[in-house]
Design an enzyme around this catalytic site. Structure first.
Site, mmCIF file in Angstrom:
data_model
loop_
_atom_site.group_PDB
_atom_site.id
_atom_site.type_symbol
_atom_site.label_atom_id
_atom_site.label_comp_id
_atom_site.label_asym_id
_atom_site.label_seq_id
_atom_site.Cartn_x
_atom_site.Cartn_y
_atom_site.Cartn_z
ATOM 1 C CB CYS A 191 71.953 1.971 -6.362
ATOM 2 S SG CYS A 191 70.832 0.866 -5.512
ATOM 3 N NE ARG A 237 74.703 8.727 -6.166
ATOM 4 C CZ ARG A 237 73.627 8.935 -6.905
ATOM 5 N NH1 ARG A 237 72.568 8.169 -6.745
ATOM 6 N NH2 ARG A 237 73.587 9.893 -7.803
ATOM 7 C CD1 TRP A 264 69.128 0.864 0.931
ATOM 8 C CD2 TRP A 264 70.425 2.605 1.396
ATOM 9 N NE1 TRP A 264 68.705 1.369 2.128
ATOM 10 C CE2 TRP A 264 69.485 2.443 2.442
ATOM 11 C CE3 TRP A 264 71.338 3.643 1.480
ATOM 12 C CZ2 TRP A 264 69.438 3.293 3.541
ATOM 13 C CZ3 TRP A 264 71.284 4.481 2.573
ATOM 14 C CH2 TRP A 264 70.357 4.302 3.587
ATOM 15 C CG ASN A 290 69.953 4.326 -8.725
ATOM 16 O OD1 ASN A 290 69.279 3.951 -7.771
ATOM 17 N ND2 ASN A 290 70.371 5.581 -8.858
ATOM 18 N N GLY A 291 67.287 2.031 -8.897
ATOM 19 C CA GLY A 291 65.855 2.282 -9.001
ATOM 20 C C GLY A 291 65.050 1.008 -8.860
ATOM 21 C CD GLU A 300 56.407 20.857 1.597
ATOM 22 O OE1 GLU A 300 57.418 20.671 0.895
ATOM 23 O OE2 GLU A 300 56.479 21.162 2.809
ATOM 24 C CE LYS A 346 60.035 22.271 0.274
ATOM 25 N NZ LYS A 346 59.606 21.954 1.638
ATOM 26 C CD GLU A 351 61.147 26.097 3.602
ATOM 27 O OE1 GLU A 351 61.774 25.626 4.567
ATOM 28 O OE2 GLU A 351 60.764 25.408 2.641
ATOM 29 C CG HIS A 359 34.958 29.402 9.453
ATOM 30 N ND1 HIS A 359 33.921 29.511 10.353
ATOM 31 C CD2 HIS A 359 34.641 28.359 8.637
ATOM 32 C CE1 HIS A 359 33.020 28.564 10.106
ATOM 33 N NE2 HIS A 359 33.439 27.856 9.065
ATOM 34 C CE LYS A 378 68.415 19.225 3.572
ATOM 35 N NZ LYS A 378 67.268 19.422 2.671
#
Length: 607
Positions: free
Chosen positions: A2, A27, A74, A98-99, A479, A483, A486, A502, A602
């Site tokens: 929102c 948004r 939204w 918003n939220g 992950e 990161k 990256e 192992h 991206k």
């Protein structure tokens, strides 16, 4: 997400609010509205659909007044109708939001018992009704607003105007960004500075938990404890690419801070917070009879798929395959008749995903895409599309989109388990309650940036880093390693902790940090035992855990970072945030290009 705008101005507010809302269209939204103060009383105009619909309403029924608020919504709680469009309120107050307000169901029951009559299905109206009750009891707007804030829980940004106070606007933030703009004899509020760019270049940002009182003479800031506070005012450039960062150094830093609102907005799209029931999304198959599910994605989204495999098999007892999209089509696996496939992507434009999607469709699988862009190629080419509500993600390294994707897959796992009869109603309520608590826990994590930054100083000089975890946290270890690679160009690998003996244990020496995700729970003792083996060989253990796990780990770990205690089911969502924050701070210390790491894009639109 929102969008919120507001003005205490010297010119007609409605046209300026409408223009600011247009700058927030990126948004995503499905309805919009504006409220202004006209001769001391509140008037509003709202419309379902695009802003042009609202503009048509305003042409037909103009709004006077120089003070007002505007909103693009939204839909997350309540259908995307004009009735549910913001602003919401009463004759005394009007609110945009918003939220999510996590405890809205309890507050609504309390307010209805006191005689309040609700007009919408939204959680936002709960805050408006709380404010109205406080005002009816004789409180001034500032006291009424502060008192209402103390009653609500969640991740949100709020703005309100009050009848009889034509030169006043109040706003607050908890887990959602909000910018204050300073003009000449007028003031502005916006979800980000992009919305305010045509109005002013002088911007201040609310800190976590802050609230503010705007008048035509300036802004008063208060912290979460209602103490007067000072917030610096800076001059921004007019470029949307620059002002969109707010007061953050990088887009990634800004997007890390948007985890709470991205998770919360996404969850509200799938869960009825009042009933603790996950709604049945529009799917081209029946989860109750589905024989097999194939998950496929690239990069971080593939790690989301791996977590989802744990959830689907353990919770819903649904046989689930998980493949990197670039390998799936060439592996050419036998596909189960009547099976289904889900492909996960932020952009919905990745070439490997699209190729895998075509192969799966040709193989007779029902296909569903999980994307952040509803008009993307994947969404259009799938039998059905499910959406995350993360908002634009500018930084190449995915952050808030990752946790939003996890949030959707967690909801689906619960829904599938219920449909397949592997959990009962009480267990569904328990798991959804745990999910709905995550945005608030995530907001608390944002306050731990200094601690994560101090850990980063111990990692930045390393050449190799190991990440260890077990169970559904194993993909989160990967992950964290991804990161770090990256962003900082440090070699890092994520392993299942039980696999350390192992092979990877040969790498361990005092120069290799070992970063462990080890919250209390069924796998804690086994993971801790693996970490002790690494410590005995000189490994520098940096452990992320919770209050119950911290005492045991402190006996041998070099650093222990204590995270909020959560149900093991949602631990992957929460633990993703600090490992991403760690990678960010390491990259900043090393001076790399955080938002555009070398050789990366991206969306990978070529194979």
């Amino acid at each position: 997400m929102c969008g919120i705008v507001g003005v205490v101005g010297t010119q007609e507010a409605a046209p300026r609010l409408l223009e600011a809302l247009r700058r927030l269209e990126y948004r995503g939204y499905d309805s919009a509205g504006i409220a202004t103060l006209v001769d001391g009383h509140i008037e509003r105009r709202r419309a379902e659909g695009k802003l042009n619909n609202l503009a048509t309403v305003l042409d037909r029924e103009p709004l006077d007044g120089t003070t007002g608020i505007g909103h693009t919504r939204w839909a997350t709680h309540g259908a995307p109708t004009e009735r549910n469009a913001h602003p919401h309120g009463t004759a005394r107050v009007s609110v945009v939001h918003n939220g999510i307000i996590e405890n809205h169901a309890e507050l609504r029951a309390e307010l209805e018992a006191g005689g309040a009559v609700f007009e919408t299905e939204t959680d936002t109206e709960t805050f408006a009704r709380l404010l109205d009750r406080n005002l009816a009891e004789g409180m001034e707007p500032e006291a009424a607003f502060a008192a209402a804030l103390r009653r609500v829980h969640g991740a949100f940004a709020l703005a309100a105007v009050f009848a009889g106070h034509p030169r006043k606007l109040l706003a607050a933030r908890q887990g959602a960004p909000l910018a204050v703009g300073f003009g000449e004899g007028e003031m502005f509020i916006g979800s980000d500075a992009l919305a305010l760019a045509p109005l002013t270049r002088r911007i201040a940002y609310l800190n976590e938990g802050d609230w503010t009182v705007l008048t035509d003479t300036g802004a008063q800031f208060f912290d979460a404890a209602d103490r007067p506070a000072e917030r610096p005012v800076r001059v921004t450039a007019f470029s949307g690419a620059v002002v969109g960062k707010g007061n953050y150094r990088h887009f990634m830093e800004k997007e890390l801070h948007e985890h709470p609102i991205a998770i919360g907005d996404t969850l509200q799209q799938y869960i009825d917070a009042g009933t603790r029931v996950v709604g049945r999304p529009p799917l081209p198959f029946d989860p109750a009879t589905l024989p097999r599910l194939t998950l496929s994605a690239c990069g971080s989204a593939f790690l989301v798929a791996q977590v989802a495999r744990y959830w689907m098999e353990a919770l819903a007892r649904l046989p689930t395959d998980c493949d990197v999209a670039s390998e799936l089509r060439y592996r050419d696996p036998p596909l189960t008749p009547g099976g289904a496939a889900m492909l996960i992507s932020q952009s919905g434009e990745t070439a490997d995903n699209l190729a895998a999607l075509a192969m799966l469709r040709a193989g007779g699988q029902s296909t569903v895409s999980l994307v952040n862009v509803p008009e993307s190629s994947m969404a259009r080419q799938s039998d059905a599309a499910l959406l995350t509500v993360a908002g634009p993600e500018i930084s190449v390294a995915s952050t808030k989109a990752f946790t939003a994707q996890l949030s959707v897959m967690a909801c689906l796992a619960i829904n599938f388990a219920r449909a397949r009869g592997t959990i009962d109603e009480a267990e569904e309520a328990r798991l959804t309650a745990a999910l709905l608590e995550v945005p608030e826990h995530a907001a608390r994590l944002m306050e731990r940036g200094g601690e994560i930054e101090s850990v980063a100083a111990e990692v930045a000089g390393a050449r190799d880093v190991l990440y260890l975890a077990r169970g559904s946290l194993f993909p989160i270890a990967m992950e964290g390693a991804l990161k770090l690679k990256e962003l900082s160009y440090i070699h890092a690998e994520g392993y299942a902790a039980g696999e350390m003996k192992h092979g990877p244990i040969a790498l361990i020496d005092p120069s290799v940090p070992v970063i462990a995700l080890c919250p209390s729970g069924p796998l804690f003792e086994k993971t801790a035992s693996n970490l002790q083996e690494a410590a005995a060989r000189g490994g520098r253990i940096i452990a992320f855990t919770d209050a119950a796990g911290a005492p045991a780990l402190r006996r041998f770990a070099e650093r222990v970072v204590e995270l909020p205690t959560v149900d093991p089911f949602v631990a992957p969502i929460l633990h993703a945030i600090p490992v991403q924050m760690l990678a960010y701070h390491v990259a900043v210390l090393k001076g790399t290009d955080v938002d555009q790491p070398r050789n990366l894009a991206k969306a990978v639109t070529v194979e």
